[in-house]
Design a protein around this motif. Structure first.
Motif, mmCIF file in Angstrom:
data_model
loop_
_atom_site.group_PDB
_atom_site.id
_atom_site.type_symbol
_atom_site.label_atom_id
_atom_site.label_comp_id
_atom_site.label_asym_id
_atom_site.label_seq_id
_atom_site.Cartn_x
_atom_site.Cartn_y
_atom_site.Cartn_z
ATOM 1 N N ILE A 7 0.844 -1.180 0.000
ATOM 2 C CA ILE A 7 0.000 0.000 0.000
ATOM 3 C C ILE A 7 0.888 1.242 0.000
ATOM 4 C CG2 ILE A 7 -1.749 1.286 1.270
ATOM 5 C CD1 ILE A 7 -2.767 -1.397 2.319
ATOM 6 N N SER A 8 0.624 2.127 -0.933
ATOM 7 C CA SER A 8 1.449 3.333 -1.073
ATOM 8 C C SER A 8 1.044 4.380 -0.031
ATOM 9 C CB SER A 8 1.267 3.915 -2.470
ATOM 10 O OG SER A 8 -0.009 4.516 -2.576
ATOM 11 N N PRO A 9 1.942 5.322 0.247
ATOM 12 C CA PRO A 9 1.600 6.420 1.159
ATOM 13 C C PRO A 9 0.358 7.185 0.704
ATOM 14 C CG PRO A 9 3.957 6.354 0.809
ATOM 15 C CD PRO A 9 3.350 5.366 -0.152
ATOM 16 N N LYS A 10 0.182 7.308 -0.606
ATOM 17 C CA LYS A 10 -0.998 7.993 -1.138
ATOM 18 C C LYS A 10 -2.274 7.222 -0.779
ATOM 19 C CE LYS A 10 -2.955 9.690 -5.454
ATOM 20 N NZ LYS A 10 -2.783 9.792 -6.896
ATOM 21 N N ASP A 11 -2.215 5.891 -0.901
ATOM 22 C CA ASP A 11 -3.371 5.068 -0.542
ATOM 23 C C ASP A 11 -3.664 5.152 0.952
ATOM 24 O OD1 ASP A 11 -3.703 4.251 -3.180
ATOM 25 O OD2 ASP A 11 -2.516 2.415 -2.902
ATOM 26 N N ILE A 12 -2.609 5.176 1.756
ATOM 27 C CA ILE A 12 -2.777 5.294 3.208
ATOM 28 C C ILE A 12 -3.446 6.620 3.540
ATOM 29 C CG2 ILE A 12 -1.532 5.583 5.389
ATOM 30 C CD1 ILE A 12 0.476 3.490 4.324
ATOM 31 N N ALA A 13 -2.979 7.690 2.916
ATOM 32 C CA ALA A 13 -3.572 9.008 3.164
ATOM 33 C C ALA A 13 -5.041 9.027 2.758
ATOM 34 C CB ALA A 13 -2.800 10.088 2.420
ATOM 35 N N GLY A 14 -5.364 8.373 1.640
ATOM 36 C CA GLY A 14 -6.757 8.310 1.190
ATOM 37 C C GLY A 14 -7.632 7.527 2.143
ATOM 38 N N ALA A 15 -7.114 6.401 2.640
ATOM 39 C CA ALA A 15 -7.885 5.587 3.587
ATOM 40 C C ALA A 15 -8.083 6.329 4.903
ATOM 41 C CB ALA A 15 -7.184 4.246 3.816
ATOM 42 N N ASP A 16 -7.049 7.029 5.347
ATOM 43 C CA ASP A 16 -7.171 7.815 6.573
ATOM 44 C C ASP A 16 -8.164 8.968 6.393
ATOM 45 O OD1 ASP A 16 -5.332 6.077 7.670
ATOM 46 O OD2 ASP A 16 -3.661 7.490 7.601
ATOM 47 N N ALA A 17 -8.155 9.582 5.216
ATOM 48 C CA ALA A 17 -9.119 10.659 4.931
ATOM 49 C C ALA A 17 -10.540 10.106 4.929
ATOM 50 C CB ALA A 17 -8.798 11.307 3.589
ATOM 51 N N GLN A 18 -10.702 8.893 4.420
ATOM 52 C CA GLN A 18 -12.028 8.264 4.414
ATOM 53 C C GLN A 18 -12.542 8.071 5.836
ATOM 54 O OE1 GLN A 18 -14.010 7.645 1.804
ATOM 55 N NE2 GLN A 18 -15.597 6.891 3.168
ATOM 56 N N LEU A 19 -11.657 7.688 6.755
ATOM 57 C CA LEU A 19 -12.062 7.565 8.160
ATOM 58 C C LEU A 19 -12.587 8.901 8.685
ATOM 59 C CD1 LEU A 19 -9.267 5.464 9.933
ATOM 60 C CD2 LEU A 19 -11.621 4.780 9.457
#
Length: 87
Positions: A7-19
């Motif tokens: 999982i890329s940092p961009k994907d992590i940021a997106g998942a965290d934003a979704q939370l």
């Protein structure tokens, strides 16, 4: 499905934003944050891995207990991520 390590940092940021979009406030009290994260489990569009990361950032016994509850039903990469968060 990508493994947790892929999982890329961009994907992590997106998942965290979704939370956050779903109502999780990282600045909330630990009890409120944990309750919200547990309520978001299984919600559409919410990553269990993002929930694990958020729980891992809360250094309380209650957070560890929530991770243990998640581990009981997890398998594969998610279970490994939970184990990493616990140790």
């Amino acid at each position: 499905m990508a493994s947790v390590k892929e999982i890329s940092p961009k994907d992590i940021a997106g998942a965290d934003a979704q939370l956050r979009e779903c109502g999780f406030d990282p600045a909330a009290t630990p009890a409120e944050a944990i309750a919200k994260l547990e309520a978001l489990r299984g919600a559409a569009g919410v990553s269990d891995t993002a929930i694990v990361r958020a729980l891992a950032s809360i250094a309380t016994a209650e957070s560890a207990a929530a991770l243990l509850r998640m581990e009981a039903h997890a398998a594969g990469a998610l279970r490994r991520e939970i184990r990493r968060a616990l140790f």
